[in-house]
Design a protein around this motif. Structure first.
Motif, short mmCIF file in Angstrom:
data_model
loop_
_atom_site.label_atom_id
_atom_site.label_comp_id
_atom_site.label_asym_id
_atom_site.label_seq_id
_atom_site.Cartn_x
_atom_site.Cartn_y
_atom_site.Cartn_z
N ARG A 187 2.02 1.82 -3.43
CA ARG A 187 0.97 2.36 -4.29
C ARG A 187 0.81 3.86 -4.05
O ARG A 187 0.71 4.65 -5.00
CB ARG A 187 -0.34 1.61 -4.00
CG ARG A 187 -1.61 2.10 -4.64
CD ARG A 187 -1.53 2.30 -6.13
NE ARG A 187 -1.37 3.72 -6.45
CZ ARG A 187 -1.29 4.21 -7.67
NH1 ARG A 187 -1.33 3.42 -8.71
NH2 ARG A 187 -1.15 5.49 -7.87
N GLU B 60 -6.67 3.55 2.35
CA GLU B 60 -6.34 2.74 1.17
C GLU B 60 -6.54 1.25 1.45
O GLU B 60 -7.01 0.50 0.60
CB GLU B 60 -4.90 3.02 0.75
CG GLU B 60 -4.41 2.23 -0.44
CD GLU B 60 -5.19 2.53 -1.71
OE1 GLU B 60 -5.25 1.63 -2.58
OE2 GLU B 60 -5.74 3.64 -1.84
N LEU B 61 -6.19 0.81 2.66
CA LEU B 61 -6.42 -0.58 3.03
C LEU B 61 -7.90 -0.92 2.98
O LEU B 61 -8.29 -1.98 2.50
CB LEU B 61 -5.86 -0.84 4.43
CG LEU B 61 -4.34 -0.97 4.55
CD1 LEU B 61 -3.91 -0.87 6.00
CD2 LEU B 61 -3.86 -2.29 3.95
N MET C 161 -4.05 -7.21 -4.49
CA MET C 161 -4.86 -7.01 -3.29
C MET C 161 -6.01 -8.02 -3.19
O MET C 161 -6.49 -8.31 -2.09
CB MET C 161 -5.41 -5.59 -3.26
CG MET C 161 -4.34 -4.52 -3.05
SD MET C 161 -3.50 -4.60 -1.43
CE MET C 161 -1.96 -5.41 -1.87
N VAL D 144 0.84 -1.20 0.00
CA VAL D 144 0.00 0.00 0.00
C VAL D 144 0.88 1.26 0.00
O VAL D 144 0.59 2.23 -0.71
CB VAL D 144 -0.96 -0.02 1.21
CG1 VAL D 144 -1.59 1.36 1.42
CG2 VAL D 144 -2.05 -1.06 1.00
N TYR E 246 -2.12 -3.89 -9.28
CA TYR E 246 -2.34 -3.71 -7.84
C TYR E 246 -3.68 -4.32 -7.43
O TYR E 246 -3.80 -4.91 -6.36
CB TYR E 246 -2.31 -2.21 -7.55
CG TYR E 246 -2.63 -1.79 -6.14
CD1 TYR E 246 -1.78 -2.09 -5.09
CD2 TYR E 246 -3.78 -1.04 -5.88
CE1 TYR E 246 -2.05 -1.66 -3.80
CE2 TYR E 246 -4.07 -0.60 -4.60
CZ TYR E 246 -3.20 -0.92 -3.56
OH TYR E 246 -3.48 -0.48 -2.29
#
Length: 410
Positions: A123, A153-154, A250, A120, A246
């Motif tokens: 990113r 973001e998580l 994830m 993260v 990405y």
């Protein structure tokens, strides 16, 4: 600490990417088995050792030492645990009257949680004007952000951590030391002397401070400053990174699946439309991904197969054929034949176009085809011009069809 004025550079601008579904792969660094994953065995003592947690009294945790192969060469990896403070699990009645919560010192390795947090951070580092240069020679890459940004973001990628967990993860990444050294050629009969490529932590410098003037749900925004390690900084300087998905990274729940996705992204980097299937053994995946081996061989093989099948489920692979080697009725080994999907190959091709465009633009900026000795400074107007040129080139596929060679060293 004296605050240094941010300095931009051509390579930092080229590291940016507007498409938030993408991230950058730094091949050797991201394929090295730098994380220690928790086993699912019922043996509680083994799980504790796998997690790398131990109150430091008269003993310490031994470093994790691994060997792995990358692009035909053998490498050695040493991971040393981070030492951090955690709240004691002792009952309140056991503490002295009026005393605050007890802290105990533990040693712990970076695990799957830290792997996701680092991804993260990477990113976020690709956002516009996020990175700057620091250091006496302006050769260190720094980044500023808040813990809340990481938490947000998580959540966006379905990973939930508290601010305290995020802070602890960053601390572990900043304190757990990584040593990567060459181990000679992976080809039989070839010998070469090894040398250290990296001896550092993921974030050699990390500073976190509260911002009382800004408030979030936890009562304050933590402004975080960090520096990337020399291997990552060098990869950014030399444009040795490429976009990967990405979104896929994830979505994949297993760290073994994420490692395999990165490995395939490197494997097919120069492939064309008629890319052939890749063969890989379970033992190769086990060794090079750094996954734990279960006490029963069949359980280990089951986990590897599940990680491979997850790539089929996500549309990264069209099919994963399995060839079994048995001893009697027991499965002793598995070889996988992996056929990439067109969707995956399209992703690889897009990443190659971005990488090619970056290299060509840097050649134009420096005025020759040689790799610059360091970061190439840019003024604000020049940075905007580089962004515009790259956007136009990427919007016109015909201008980036011809693959550009990597920048040669001087």
């Amino acid at each position: 600490m004296t605050k240094m004025a941010p300095t931009s550079a051509a390579q930092l601008i080229l590291f940016e990417l507007e498409d938030r579904s993408q991230s950058h792969l730094i091949a050797l660094y991201d394929l090295a088995p730098r994380f220690v994953f928790v086993s699912r065995d019922n043996d509680k003592e083994k799980v504790a050792k796998d997690k790398g947690e131990l109150v430091t009294k008269d003993s310490f945790i031994k470093s994790v030492r691994r060997e792995f192969a990358f692009r035909g060469r053998n490498y050695r990896l040493t991971v040393q645990p981070a030492r951090i403070d955690r709240l004691s699990t002792a009952k309140k009645d056991d503490r002295a009257p009026g005393s605050g919560p007890d802290l105990v010192e533990v040693e712990i390795f970076p695990s799957e949680r830290e792997q996701v947090v680092e991804q993260v951070v990477r990113r976020l580092a690709m956002d516009r004007s996020r990175l700057s240069l620091t250091g006496e020679n302006r050769d260190k890459v720094q980044m500023r952000f808040s813990l809340y940004e990481i938490q947000r973001e998580l959540r966006a990628v379905n990973h939930t951590l508290s601010i305290q967990d995020i802070r602890e993860s960053l601390t572990i990444l900043a304190r757990s030391r990584i040593i990567i050294s060459t181990g000679g050629s992976a080809e039989p009969g070839k010998k070469s002397r090894g040398q250290n490529l990296l001896e550092s932590t993921a974030f050699p410098v990390l500073a976190i401070r509260s911002r009382p003037d800004l408030v979030d749900e936890d009562g304050g925004v933590e402004e975080t400053y960090l520096e990337f390690n020399p291997l990552v900084s060098a990869a950014i300087r030399d444009l040795e990174f490429k976009p990967v998905s990405y979104a896929w990274l994830m979505k994949l729940k297993s760290p073994v699946s994420r490692w395999l996705y990165n490995r395939l992204s490197i494997e097919y980097d120069t492939a064309d439309d008629d890319a052939k299937p890749v063969s890989i053994s379970a033992d190769e995946i086990i060794k090079n991904s750094g996954m734990n081996e279960w006490s029963r061989r069949r359980d280990t093989l089951r986990v590897v197969t599940s990680a491979v099948d997850a790539l089929v489920d996500e549309g990264i692979l069209d099919v994963a054929d399995k060839e079994y080697t048995k001893v009697g009725k027991r499965i002793d080994a598995i070889d996988y034949v992996l056929t990439p999907s067109q969707k995956f190959l399209d992703q690889v091709r897009r990443g190659r176009r971005v990488q090619t465009t970056n290299i060509d633009l840097l050649k134009q900026i420096v005025g020759n085809a040689m790799r610059p000795d360091g970061f190439v400074p840019l003024k604000a107007g020049e940075a905007a011009e580089v962004r515009n040129k790259r956007a136009k080139r990427l919007a016109d596929p015909s201008r980036t069809e011809q693959a550009s060679l990597p920048l040669p060293k001087k």
